[in-house]
Design a protein around this motif. Structure first.
Motif, PDB file in Angstrom:
ATOM      1  N   MET A   1     -10.229  25.470   0.934  1.00  0.00           N
ATOM      2  CA  MET A   1      -9.706  25.527   1.389  1.00  0.00           C
ATOM      3  C   MET A   1      -8.336  26.161   2.126  1.00  0.00           C
ATOM      4  N   GLU A   2      -6.973  25.233   0.574  1.00  0.00           N
ATOM      5  CA  GLU A   2      -5.645  25.343   0.377  1.00  0.00           C
ATOM      6  C   GLU A   2      -5.863  27.033   0.011  1.00  0.00           C
ATOM      7  N   GLY A   3      -6.430  26.773  -0.908  1.00  0.00           N
ATOM      8  CA  GLY A   3      -5.849  28.582  -1.801  1.00  0.00           C
ATOM      9  C   GLY A   3      -6.800  29.857  -0.357  1.00  0.00           C
ATOM     10  N   ALA A   4      -7.169  29.185   0.110  1.00  0.00           N
ATOM     11  CA  ALA A   4      -7.298  30.949   1.320  1.00  0.00           C
ATOM     12  C   ALA A   4      -6.655  30.752   1.922  1.00  0.00           C
ATOM     13  N   LEU A   5      -5.852  29.168   2.136  1.00  0.00           N
ATOM     14  CA  LEU A   5      -4.784  29.645   3.209  1.00  0.00           C
ATOM     15  C   LEU A   5      -3.638  30.311   3.398  1.00  0.00           C
ATOM     16  N   ASP A   6      -3.019  30.307   1.757  1.00  0.00           N
ATOM     17  CA  ASP A   6      -2.377  30.136   0.971  1.00  0.00           C
ATOM     18  C   ASP A   6      -2.246  32.071   1.002  1.00  0.00           C
TER      19      ASP A   6
ATOM     20  N   SER B   1       0.211  -1.574  -0.274  1.00  0.00           N
ATOM     21  CA  SER B   1       0.241  -0.386  -0.113  1.00  0.00           C
ATOM     22  C   SER B   1       0.928   1.597   0.220  1.00  0.00           C
ATOM     23  N   THR B   2       1.584   1.410   0.542  1.00  0.00           N
ATOM     24  CA  THR B   2       2.881   2.456   0.671  1.00  0.00           C
ATOM     25  C   THR B   2       3.889   2.092  -0.636  1.00  0.00           C
ATOM     26  N   ASP B   3       3.523   1.597  -1.630  1.00  0.00           N
ATOM     27  CA  ASP B   3       4.100   1.580  -2.611  1.00  0.00           C
ATOM     28  C   ASP B   3       3.875   2.246  -4.428  1.00  0.00           C
ATOM     29  N   VAL B   4       3.614   3.866  -3.155  1.00  0.00           N
ATOM     30  CA  VAL B   4       3.316   5.339  -3.699  1.00  0.00           C
ATOM     31  C   VAL B   4       3.695   6.449  -3.565  1.00  0.00           C
ATOM     32  N   GLU B   5       4.556   7.439  -4.412  1.00  0.00           N
ATOM     33  CA  GLU B   5       5.327   8.150  -4.299  1.00  0.00           C
ATOM     34  C   GLU B   5       4.389   9.219  -3.701  1.00  0.00           C
ATOM     35  N   LEU B   6       4.995   9.769  -2.205  1.00  0.00           N
ATOM     36  CA  LEU B   6       4.662  10.893  -1.414  1.00  0.00           C
ATOM     37  C   LEU B   6       5.170  11.800  -1.093  1.00  0.00           C
ATOM     38  N   SER B   7       5.051  13.026  -1.366  1.00  0.00           N
ATOM     39  CA  SER B   7       5.734  14.729  -1.679  1.00  0.00           C
ATOM     40  C   SER B   7       5.280  15.616  -0.689  1.00  0.00           C
ATOM     41  N   ALA B   8       5.735  16.588  -0.057  1.00  0.00           N
ATOM     42  CA  ALA B   8       4.942  17.069   1.027  1.00  0.00           C
ATOM     43  C   ALA B   8       4.225  18.270  -0.461  1.00  0.00           C
ATOM     44  N   ALA B   9       3.454  18.437   0.146  1.00  0.00           N
ATOM     45  CA  ALA B   9       2.880  19.828  -0.907  1.00  0.00           C
ATOM     46  C   ALA B   9       3.433  21.127  -0.987  1.00  0.00           C
ATOM     47  N   ASP B  10       3.106  21.708  -1.683  1.00  0.00           N
ATOM     48  CA  ASP B  10       3.835  23.086  -1.906  1.00  0.00           C
ATOM     49  C   ASP B  10       2.416  24.520  -1.472  1.00  0.00           C
ATOM     50  N   VAL B  11       3.079  24.910  -0.019  1.00  0.00           N
ATOM     51  CA  VAL B  11       1.938  25.755   0.368  1.00  0.00           C
ATOM     52  C   VAL B  11       2.704  26.790   0.869  1.00  0.00           C
ATOM     53  N   SER B  12       1.891  27.666   1.302  1.00  0.00           N
ATOM     54  CA  SER B  12       2.775  29.174   1.617  1.00  0.00           C
ATOM     55  C   SER B  12       2.164  29.376   2.900  1.00  0.00           C
ATOM     56  N   PHE B  13       1.439  28.598   3.743  1.00  0.00           N
ATOM     57  CA  PHE B  13       1.006  28.248   5.497  1.00  0.00           C
ATOM     58  C   PHE B  13       1.569  28.045   6.043  1.00  0.00           C
TER      59      PHE B  13
ATOM     60  N   PRO C   1     -26.714  16.737  -4.970  1.00  0.00           N
ATOM     61  CA  PRO C   1     -26.680  16.377  -3.492  1.00  0.00           C
ATOM     62  C   PRO C   1     -26.141  15.322  -3.144  1.00  0.00           C
ATOM     63  N   SER C   2     -24.835  14.156  -3.464  1.00  0.00           N
ATOM     64  CA  SER C   2     -24.784  13.136  -2.605  1.00  0.00           C
ATOM     65  C   SER C   2     -22.836  13.606  -2.902  1.00  0.00           C
ATOM     66  N   LYS C   3     -22.735  15.059  -3.016  1.00  0.00           N
ATOM     67  CA  LYS C   3     -21.457  15.393  -2.544  1.00  0.00           C
ATOM     68  C   LYS C   3     -21.792  16.870  -1.240  1.00  0.00           C
ATOM     69  N   LEU C   4     -20.787  16.912  -0.717  1.00  0.00           N
ATOM     70  CA  LEU C   4     -21.178  17.839   0.265  1.00  0.00           C
ATOM     71  C   LEU C   4     -20.694  19.800  -0.425  1.00  0.00           C
ATOM     72  N   LYS C   5     -21.142  20.555   0.130  1.00  0.00           N
ATOM     73  CA  LYS C   5     -20.449  21.506  -0.824  1.00  0.00           C
ATOM     74  C   LYS C   5     -19.816  22.484   0.281  1.00  0.00           C
ATOM     75  N   ASP C   6     -19.041  22.921  -0.640  1.00  0.00           N
ATOM     76  CA  ASP C   6     -17.993  23.644  -0.841  1.00  0.00           C
ATOM     77  C   ASP C   6     -18.081  24.994   0.165  1.00  0.00           C
ATOM     78  N   TRP C   7     -17.812  24.952   1.745  1.00  0.00           N
ATOM     79  CA  TRP C   7     -18.236  25.430   2.492  1.00  0.00           C
ATOM     80  C   TRP C   7     -17.294  27.366   2.422  1.00  0.00           C
ATOM     81  N   VAL C   8     -16.297  26.812   2.148  1.00  0.00           N
ATOM     82  CA  VAL C   8     -15.171  28.255   1.870  1.00  0.00           C
ATOM     83  C   VAL C   8     -15.823  29.744   0.885  1.00  0.00           C
ATOM     84  N   PRO C   9     -15.632  29.264  -0.130  1.00  0.00           N
ATOM     85  CA  PRO C   9     -15.817  30.712  -0.314  1.00  0.00           C
ATOM     86  C   PRO C   9     -17.626  31.675  -0.317  1.00  0.00           C
TER      87      PRO C   9
END
Length: 264
Positions: free
Chosen positions: A97-102, A40-52, A232-240
């Protein structure tokens, strides 16, 4: 008619070869199971490029921008890494959320709980403790990448990965070796599980019998997690809505079914 007389050692020799073959089969099978269990860990993970930035205070993961606006709202999100509705909410709000945090448009406090630990499978505590340990390193990119992976592939990561797999993931994300070691030897549970329980107690104080995840508060006011009107099968993005206007309503009939603390 004459019968061919077999040497007395033939049966013993055949028996020994049978034992050898059985041992080889067992070794191959065990090797396959070990490999299959860790693939299951045979995937490539890398840190996200964030500004917060990320920090942990009193068991709460705090996400902040260095250039946050003075009037930026503060969102308190209560989440459980084993909660399917929490994963739905992350799917809906993570990008904005990531965009608003950045951009410094919002502050976010993540209160991780362990309501859904059950039947000896402490998946909520295990993944939540690892996430908090990564957050406490101050590496926001590593934390955000882990948070997205754990909720984005919840069935595999949050519910099935054990400490070895989680330690491998943290190592791929560039987390300090001493933290990786504390994940692998499981000592993160003793260190952070009390924080998860305290966060759950805090949510029960706020919501009483309605306590469940996900739960969202904006500047201290409860915000109902709604269904996406377009799907309706998904949740709404509340951030905007929160960034662009006022938020807050009574914690009554949420459009999203929460996973309750009663599921413990």
């Amino acid at each position: 008619m004459s019968q061919k007389i077999k040497a007395p050692n033939d049966k013993n020799r055949n028996f020994l070869w049978g034992i050898v073959a059985l041992v080889v089969i067992c070794v191959v099978f065990i090797g396959f199971m070990v490999f299959n269990g860790r693939k299951s860990t045979d995937v490539e993970l890398s840190a996200a490029d964030v500004s917060f930035s990320v920090a942990v205070e009193d068991g709460v993961v705090q996400l902040r921008s260095d250039d946050v606006a003075d009037d930026a709202p503060t969102a308190d999100v209560y989440e459980d890494y084993s909660c399917t509705h929490c994963a739905d909410l992350v799917e809906a709000d993570s990008e904005s959320m990531e965009g608003a945090l950045d951009a410094g448009e919002i502050n976010v406090n993540l209160h991780t709980v362990n309501f859904l630990d059950s039947n000896g499978n402490e998946s909520s505590s295990r993944t939540g403790a690892v996430a908090m340990a990564i957050a406490e390193t101050g590496d926001a990119g590593a934390f955000w990448a882990f948070h997205e992976k754990a909720f984005g592939d919840q069935a595999e990561v949050a519910r099935d990965w054990r400490f070895d797999e989680l330690a491998d993931a943290a190592e791929q994300l560039g987390v300090d070796s001493d933290v990786v070691d504390s994940i692998r030897d499981e000592s993160v549970m003793d260190q952070y599980k009390p924080n998860l329980q305290a966060n759950g107690d805090r949510l029960r104080e706020l919501m009483g019998d309605q306590a469940g995840t996900p739960a969202l508060y904006i500047d201290g006011e409860y915000l109902t997690v709604e269904r996406d009107p377009e799907d309706p099968s998904k949740l709404k993005d509340w951030v905007p809505d929160v960034i662009g206007g006022e938020a807050g309503d009574a914690p009554q009939e949420s459009a999203a079914e929460t996973e309750s603390s009663d599921s413990e």
